[in-house]
Design an enzyme around this catalytic site. Sequence first.
Site, PDB file in Angstrom:
ATOM      1  N   ALA A 151       0.896  -1.102  -0.311  1.00 21.67           N
ATOM      2  CA  ALA A 151       0.412   0.134  -0.177  1.00 21.67           C
ATOM      3  C   ALA A 151       1.301   1.156  -0.123  1.00 21.67           C
ATOM      4  CB  ALA A 151      -0.543  -0.355   1.290  1.00 21.67           C
ATOM      5  N   SER A 196       4.210  -6.809   2.290  1.00 21.51           N
ATOM      6  CA  SER A 196       2.955  -6.089   3.005  1.00 21.51           C
ATOM      7  C   SER A 196       1.655  -5.832   2.173  1.00 21.51           C
ATOM      8  CB  SER A 196       3.752  -4.322   3.059  1.00 21.51           C
ATOM      9  OG  SER A 196       2.952  -3.852   4.024  1.00 21.51           O
ATOM     10  N   LYS A 226       9.288   2.484  11.854  1.00 24.26           N
ATOM     11  CA  LYS A 226       8.160   1.608  11.498  1.00 24.26           C
ATOM     12  C   LYS A 226       8.708   0.976  10.181  1.00 24.26           C
ATOM     13  CE  LYS A 226       6.401   2.170  16.014  1.00 24.26           C
ATOM     14  NZ  LYS A 226       6.936   1.028  16.983  1.00 24.26           N
ATOM     15  N   ASP A 265      11.741  -6.188  11.490  1.00 28.89           N
ATOM     16  CA  ASP A 265      10.191  -4.880  10.511  1.00 28.89           C
ATOM     17  C   ASP A 265       9.828  -4.643  11.922  1.00 28.89           C
ATOM     18  OD1 ASP A 265       8.017  -4.287   9.465  1.00 28.89           O
ATOM     19  OD2 ASP A 265       8.071  -5.992   8.283  1.00 28.89           O
ATOM     20  N   HIS A 307      10.673  -3.600   7.547  1.00 27.47           N
ATOM     21  CA  HIS A 307       9.860  -3.434   6.800  1.00 27.47           C
ATOM     22  C   HIS A 307      10.022  -3.018   5.058  1.00 27.47           C
ATOM     23  CE1 HIS A 307       5.894  -4.408   5.707  1.00 27.47           C
ATOM     24  NE2 HIS A 307       5.585  -3.642   5.486  1.00 27.47           N
TER      25      HIS A 307
END
Length: 258
Positions: free
Chosen positions: A13, A81, A158, A209, A236
């Site tokens: 996304a 993801s 993050k 991650d 990530h």
Amino acid sequence: MGGSKHIVLVHGACLGGWSWFKVATPLRAAGYRVDTPDLAASGVDPRPLREVPTFRDYTAPLLDLLAALPAGDRVVLVGHSLGGVSVALAAELFPDKVAAAVFLCAFMPDCAARPSHVLEKFVEGKWLDWMDTEMKPQDAEGKLPTSMLFGPRILREKFFQLCSPEDINLASSLMRVSSMFMEDLAAQQPFTEGGYGSVRRVYVVCSEDYGIVEGFQRWMVENSPVEEVKEIAADHLVMLSRPKDLAQCLADIADKYA
């Protein structure tokens, strides 16, 4: 050497096919055929999110790619993801065209619950502090999916914590408004054992991650066992922070399953 092996890299996304540039390049140099499609309203796809009302609409560029493959061609599908759910949908609709479905620190549905289940577990379990992510309705009636755009703090802390400042700046400039399509996915029937469930699956855990944390990645594998689990010590955005390790991992998977 990759020979005629075909790998399709599916972004998550707010990202686009551009996010794979550090991985696609060495794989192509090694002889693999690599596609990095932009999903709808992502990358350089011209549509705004409001013109993409369903998850199937969002995934349509990937589905069109598979539909256009010559008879007998099979690909290794790699989803990052949220791209994991797109890969699952593609495997459901075209199981005979998928040699393996690879989930790269990705949401991986099962065949027992609706496709939204893993996303709901992730949100309800508070596995992520969403920080400065902007989520808002697109229309007063609630007919369109809730929009989502990651802010600079969550990207830095993050998702990209092991990436270079240059990669963070590049990604920040190319991010687009997207959605998790929770409402639409919750209205769909579970994927079937004869479709998605018949495709061999590999999960690549990213152990550093902070977005989809390792504990949740391993819960998804326990919830829906796979052929093989691999691990990379990466954040990530592993395709930017550890591209050589990831390219080798995907080459190994393609050589084994394709």
